[in-house]
Design an enzyme around this catalytic site. Structure first.
Site, PDB file in Angstrom:
ATOM      1  CG  HIS A  27      -0.448   0.428   2.390  1.00 43.19           C
ATOM      2  ND1 HIS A  27      -0.135  -0.654   3.406  1.00 43.19           N
ATOM      3  CD2 HIS A  27      -0.071   1.566   3.057  1.00 43.19           C
ATOM      4  CE1 HIS A  27       0.278  -0.194   4.422  1.00 43.19           C
ATOM      5  NE2 HIS A  27       0.439   1.149   4.312  1.00 43.19           N
ATOM      6  CG  ASP A  75      -0.003  -4.129   2.583  1.00 42.97           C
ATOM      7  OD1 ASP A  75       0.174  -3.558   1.487  1.00 42.97           O
ATOM      8  OD2 ASP A  75      -0.405  -3.320   3.676  1.00 42.97           O
ATOM      9  CB  SER A 169       3.072   1.373   6.460  1.00 42.46           C
ATOM     10  OG  SER A 169       1.872   1.703   6.848  1.00 42.46           O
TER      11      SER A 169
END
Length: 229
Positions: A27, A75, A169
């Site tokens: 992402h 992801d 992230s």
């Protein structure tokens, strides 16, 4: 640790799994948009001069084929750097988990990154780390937390006052010196105990990781890469 950057600004974390490959979260490509993505290695401070800090270009991007901006599943992102980086005290390869076992609940693990350190949205200049305890999947799947949405490919950590946050992230969840997971998502308000941090387990993707790395070095059998911004 690596910092994924666009126009000199940190957007996500990542970590070296070899001298030319970084593992991060798929992402993060959405955060990059169509801008040129670069990878900063060997950094502690994002702004200060440091002896082993280098900004490296990207040769190819390989988001997991099943990843989607619509959810947190699969992801993961593999980044092939334009060149091999020299490993030293500040630039090291991190081993990742290859055995199919869940980390026991209560195990203290570490997350590091340059993500927000407060809910006012303040980004730090220096790398931060936090120690977080693993929550077992059954607990994480209770109604008060994620109500059954945590699959066997995901894992959770406690998030009471201490938590990973936006900007972290793609960074590793390290347990006993081994990367077990990659920071995926969590609460919109970091540190909310009702919404534990969610991480993509690495072990279920070992075959995919190995196949991408192997095929990338065989030009006739090269996997399909995403366009490099």
């Amino acid at each position: 640790m690596t910092s994924l950057q666009v126009a000199g600004k940190h957007i996500c974390g990542g970590f070296l799994i070899s001298d030319q490959w970084v593992l991060s979260a798929a992402h993060c490509l959405g955060d990059a948009g169509n801008e040129t993505l670069q990878v900063l290695v060997g950094a502690h401070s994002l702004s200060e001069a440091e002896p082993n800090k280098r900004l490296v270009g990207v040769q190819a991007l390989f988001p997991h084929p099943n990843s989607s901006a619509e959810n947190n599943h699969d992801d993961l992102l593999l980044i092939q750097l334009e060149e091999k980086v020299s490993t030293n005290a500040d630039v090291q390869v991190l081993a990742f988990q290859r055995q199919d076992r869940d980390v026991p609940a209560g195990t203290l693990c570490e997350v590091a990154g340059w993500g927000f350190i407060s809910n006012t949205g303040r980004l730090p200049d220096k790398l931060h780390r936090v120690e977080l305890a693993i929550i077992d999947r059954a607990t994480c799947n209770t109604r008060i937390h994620y109500d059954g949405s945590i699959t066997e490919k995901l894992m959770c950590t406690e998030s009471k006052k201490k938590d990973s946050c936006k900007g972290d992230s793609g960074g590793p969840l390290v347990c006993k010196g081994v990367a077990e997971g990659v920071v995926a998502t969590g609460s919109r308000v970091c540190g909310n105990w009702k919404k534990p941090g969610i991480y993509t387990r690495i072990m279920p993707y070992v075959v995919w990781i190995d196949s991408v790395l192997a095929a990338a070095h065989q030009p006739t059998d090269r996997p399909e890469a995403a366009p490099v911004p």
